[in-house]
Design an enzyme around this catalytic site. Structure first.
Site, PDB file in Angstrom:
ATOM      1  CB  CYS A  42      16.138 -14.861  -7.896  1.00 14.53           C
ATOM      2  SG  CYS A  42      14.507 -15.544  -8.256  1.00 14.53           S
ATOM      3  CB  CYS A  45      14.911 -15.374 -11.363  1.00 12.79           C
ATOM      4  SG  CYS A  45      13.836 -14.693 -10.097  1.00 12.79           S
ATOM      5  CG  ASP A  46      18.813 -15.360 -12.631  1.00 15.62           C
ATOM      6  OD1 ASP A  46      18.028 -14.963 -13.509  1.00 15.62           O
ATOM      7  OD2 ASP A  46      19.302 -14.603 -11.767  1.00 15.62           O
TER       8      ASP A  46
END
Length: 228
Positions: A42, A45-46
């Site tokens: 992701c 997300c990261d």
């Protein structure tokens, strides 16, 4: 509905399916060991954790192209690795990636191994990837802080083979999260949705819970009316 479990059967008037989906993995050395330490599925997300550092994206579909474009806003060095000689993504997405000077596209290339080295905290983390050109057999090692893998995912729908699904196998739902089977709702990553994030799954759950509660009330009212 009757759900059969290891601890006996459970009977319910409604069911909310939240079984999620499994990310497909490359299956190369270093991938499993370095998940959460530079290996991610992701980018939104990261990605921000690796701002300004080189990153590698693996895949050739819409998701890979979208996420590579997103990551190129965080760093000037993104390598996009795809095992085939052309993208599977929509033409507009593919053209945008190829035209992006911050994205180095490597066609006919696969990840052979994800390499680790101690980070600033003394913890083994992603340090580099070993790539192989599947036409020439040539291998190269590229330094990177993160590897983002987008080669698809498999929704966990084994429990509900009787509901309608899209071409990728995700459960089709209405805006109230109800599937083609009345009283059975699907939420989160198992559902056909254009965006998979925790916040989306939580919203799905709230909508499904409200709809399921409403359905239970309706069933109770119907039963009462028949009894009267």
């Amino acid at each position: 509905y009757r759900l059969r479990t290891d601890e006996g059967d459970i009977v319910a008037k409604t069911v909310i399916l939240a079984t999620g989906a499994h990310h497909r993995e490359l299956g190369v050395p270093g991938e499993a060991e370095l998940q959460g330490r530079g290996v991610s599925y992701c980018a939104t997300c990261d990605g921000p954790m690796f701002e300004g550092k080189p990153m590698v994206v693996v895949g050739g579909g819409d998701a890979a192209c979208d996420e590579a474009t997103f990551l190129s806003k965080l760093t000037d060095r993104v390598i996009l690795v795809h095992r085939r000689d052309r993208f599977r993504a929509q033409a507009s997405l593919a053209e945008r990636v190829i035209a992006n000077p911050r994205i180095d596209v490597r066609f006919d290339t696969e990840v052979e191994e994800i390499l680790a080295a101690p980070n600033d905290f003394g913890i083994d983390a992603v340090h580099a990837v070993r790539l192989r050109n599947n036409r020439t057999g040539e291998t190269t090692t590229e330094e990177t802080a993160a590897v983002f893998i987008f080669i698809g995912s498999d929704p966990q729908t084994e429990l509900v083979p009787f509901v309608e699904r899209d071409e990728a196998g995700y459960v089709q739902t209405s805006e109230t999260m109800e599937s083609s089977q009345p009283g059975l709702y699907a939420v989160g990553d198992v559902r056909a949705t254009p965006f998979r994030q925790l916040v989306v799954a939580a919203a799905d759950g709230a909508i499904a819970a409200h709809a399921a509660n409403h359905r239970v009330d309706q069933l109770a009212d119907s039963t009462a009316a028949v009894g009267a």
